[in-house]
Design a protein around this motif. Structure first.
Motif, mmCIF file in Angstrom:
data_model
loop_
_atom_site.group_PDB
_atom_site.id
_atom_site.type_symbol
_atom_site.label_atom_id
_atom_site.label_comp_id
_atom_site.label_asym_id
_atom_site.label_seq_id
_atom_site.Cartn_x
_atom_site.Cartn_y
_atom_site.Cartn_z
ATOM 1 N N ILE A 123 13.581 -6.208 -7.283
ATOM 2 C CA ILE A 123 12.620 -6.073 -6.530
ATOM 3 C C ILE A 123 13.224 -6.387 -4.951
ATOM 4 N N ASN A 124 13.368 -5.104 -4.250
ATOM 5 C CA ASN A 124 14.099 -5.327 -2.928
ATOM 6 C C ASN A 124 13.025 -5.702 -1.888
ATOM 7 N N LYS A 125 11.634 -5.322 -1.948
ATOM 8 C CA LYS A 125 10.737 -5.760 -0.845
ATOM 9 C C LYS A 125 9.726 -6.658 -1.672
ATOM 10 N N PRO A 126 9.834 -7.791 -2.019
ATOM 11 C CA PRO A 126 8.890 -8.528 -2.975
ATOM 12 C C PRO A 126 7.230 -8.593 -2.194
ATOM 13 N N TRP A 127 7.142 -8.480 -0.704
ATOM 14 C CA TRP A 127 6.259 -8.492 -0.261
ATOM 15 C C TRP A 127 5.296 -7.067 -0.435
ATOM 16 N N ARG A 128 5.940 -5.998 -1.132
ATOM 17 C CA ARG A 128 5.067 -4.701 -1.245
ATOM 18 C C ARG A 128 4.633 -4.930 -2.869
ATOM 19 N N VAL A 129 3.979 -5.975 -3.095
ATOM 20 C CA VAL A 129 3.506 -6.007 -4.608
ATOM 21 C C VAL A 129 2.912 -4.771 -5.217
ATOM 22 N N ARG A 130 2.203 -4.100 -4.524
ATOM 23 C CA ARG A 130 1.367 -2.905 -5.081
ATOM 24 C C ARG A 130 2.223 -1.871 -5.545
ATOM 25 N N GLN A 131 3.477 -1.889 -4.680
ATOM 26 C CA GLN A 131 4.383 -0.572 -5.331
ATOM 27 C C GLN A 131 5.300 -1.215 -5.984
ATOM 28 N N TRP A 132 5.633 -2.289 -6.376
ATOM 29 C CA TRP A 132 6.679 -2.609 -7.599
ATOM 30 C C TRP A 132 5.842 -3.328 -8.881
ATOM 31 N N TRP A 133 4.799 -3.648 -8.621
ATOM 32 C CA TRP A 133 3.821 -4.368 -9.582
ATOM 33 C C TRP A 133 3.771 -3.227 -11.157
ATOM 34 N N PRO A 134 3.445 -2.132 -10.837
ATOM 35 C CA PRO A 134 3.284 -1.269 -12.099
ATOM 36 C C PRO A 134 4.729 -1.169 -12.920
ATOM 37 N N THR A 135 5.859 -0.989 -12.280
ATOM 38 C CA THR A 135 7.325 -0.855 -12.858
ATOM 39 C C THR A 135 7.467 -2.304 -13.788
ATOM 40 N N PHE A 136 7.007 -3.368 -12.789
ATOM 41 C CA PHE A 136 7.201 -4.663 -13.600
ATOM 42 C C PHE A 136 6.265 -4.977 -15.074
ATOM 43 N N ALA A 137 5.158 -4.444 -14.781
ATOM 44 C CA ALA A 137 4.171 -4.586 -15.763
ATOM 45 C C ALA A 137 4.377 -3.616 -17.071
ATOM 46 N N LEU A 171 6.126 6.384 -7.491
ATOM 47 C CA LEU A 171 5.928 5.438 -6.781
ATOM 48 C C LEU A 171 7.198 5.126 -5.911
ATOM 49 N N ALA A 172 8.487 5.458 -6.282
ATOM 50 C CA ALA A 172 9.821 5.535 -5.506
ATOM 51 C C ALA A 172 9.920 6.504 -4.424
ATOM 52 N N ARG A 173 9.147 7.681 -4.676
ATOM 53 C CA ARG A 173 9.136 8.916 -3.674
ATOM 54 C C ARG A 173 8.213 8.469 -2.582
ATOM 55 N N LYS A 174 7.046 7.624 -2.682
ATOM 56 C CA LYS A 174 5.999 7.370 -1.658
ATOM 57 C C LYS A 174 6.921 6.140 -1.003
ATOM 58 N N ALA A 175 7.364 5.108 -1.791
ATOM 59 C CA ALA A 175 7.726 3.807 -1.222
ATOM 60 C C ALA A 175 9.356 3.713 -1.529
ATOM 61 N N PRO A 176 10.118 4.457 -1.044
ATOM 62 C CA PRO A 176 11.594 4.206 -1.359
ATOM 63 C C PRO A 176 12.265 3.072 -1.137
ATOM 64 N N ALA A 177 13.014 2.478 -2.055
ATOM 65 C CA ALA A 177 13.621 1.210 -1.919
ATOM 66 C C ALA A 177 13.098 -0.048 -2.079
ATOM 67 N N VAL A 178 11.539 0.130 -2.406
ATOM 68 C CA VAL A 178 10.899 -1.037 -2.586
ATOM 69 C C VAL A 178 11.407 -1.757 -4.108
ATOM 70 N N ALA A 179 11.585 -1.000 -5.051
ATOM 71 C CA ALA A 179 12.170 -1.435 -6.460
ATOM 72 C C ALA A 179 13.267 -0.505 -6.929
ATOM 73 N N GLY A 180 13.919 -1.062 -7.502
ATOM 74 C CA GLY A 180 15.184 -0.061 -8.169
ATOM 75 C C GLY A 180 15.148 -0.480 -9.626
ATOM 76 N N VAL A 181 15.365 0.526 -10.549
ATOM 77 C CA VAL A 181 15.610 0.299 -11.734
ATOM 78 C C VAL A 181 16.921 0.589 -12.307
ATOM 79 N N TRP A 182 17.569 0.201 -13.341
ATOM 80 C CA TRP A 182 18.728 0.406 -13.930
ATOM 81 C C TRP A 182 18.978 -0.018 -15.295
ATOM 82 N N HIS A 183 19.872 0.529 -16.226
ATOM 83 C CA HIS A 183 20.342 0.565 -17.487
ATOM 84 C C HIS A 183 21.464 0.623 -17.666
ATOM 85 N N GLU A 184 22.016 -0.064 -18.835
ATOM 86 C CA GLU A 184 23.399 0.288 -19.160
ATOM 87 C C GLU A 184 23.359 0.273 -20.885
#
Length: 170
Positions: free
Chosen positions: A27-41, A103-116
């Protein structure tokens, strides 16, 4: 609260393949909850979907939270099953991934995801005065004995079991 095993145990797993899959979100921009919450949830419903399906390939998981966001450590019995779930159009992952990308296209860099993804040929573990946790919770436990007292012994024992499983009976 989970029951604590007061002794020393290690994991036991005789599957053909063991896959450790790490997936996380930052979560790169925690104050932008509406942009990162769907990914978190999105993760809990996926984990539930996988957990109730005994053929999914998911053996178990553990969720952790760090400074940047959540990480889920997953144990799978097959890379094929892991990738099949990721690409299944009827599973919860595909729509969640599409939503993240929108969401990433509308609000770039608000949240990132990764996997290994790690295919594990041998694994060693020990749990002392712990409830079933991590790999032991995802598989099963056996007591640590004199033959498996040291980490090197447990890894060697894992190698012996793998060699025995790979060789056809004489």
């Amino acid at each position: 609260m989970a029951k604590v095993n007061p002794g020393r145990v290690t994991h036991a797993y005789d599957g053909q393949e063991l896959v450790v899959f790490l997936i996380g979100m930052r979560i790169n921009k925690p104050w932008r909850v509406r942009q990162w919450w769907p990914t978190f949830a999105a993760m809990p419903p996926m984990l539930k979907e996988l957990s109730v399906d005994p053929d999914s390939g998911l053996l178990g998981y553990r969720m952790t939270f760090g400074a940047g966001g959540p990480t889920v450590i997953q144990y799978w019995n097959s890379t094929d099953k892991l990738y099949a779930y990721a690409s299944d159009p009827d599973a919860k992952h595909r729509p969640a991934w599409a939503r993240f990308n929108r969401l990433a296209r509308k609000a770039p860099a608000v949240a990132g995801v990764w996997h290994e993804t790690f295919v594990v040929s041998r694994a060693e573990s020990i749990y002392v005065a712990m409830p079933p946790s991590g790999l032991a919770k995802a598989t099963s436990t056996v007591p640590v004995t004199a033959r498996s007292d040291r980490a090197t012994d447990r890894l060697a024992g894992e190698a012996r079991r793998a060699d025995t499983a790979a060789k056809p009976p004489a």
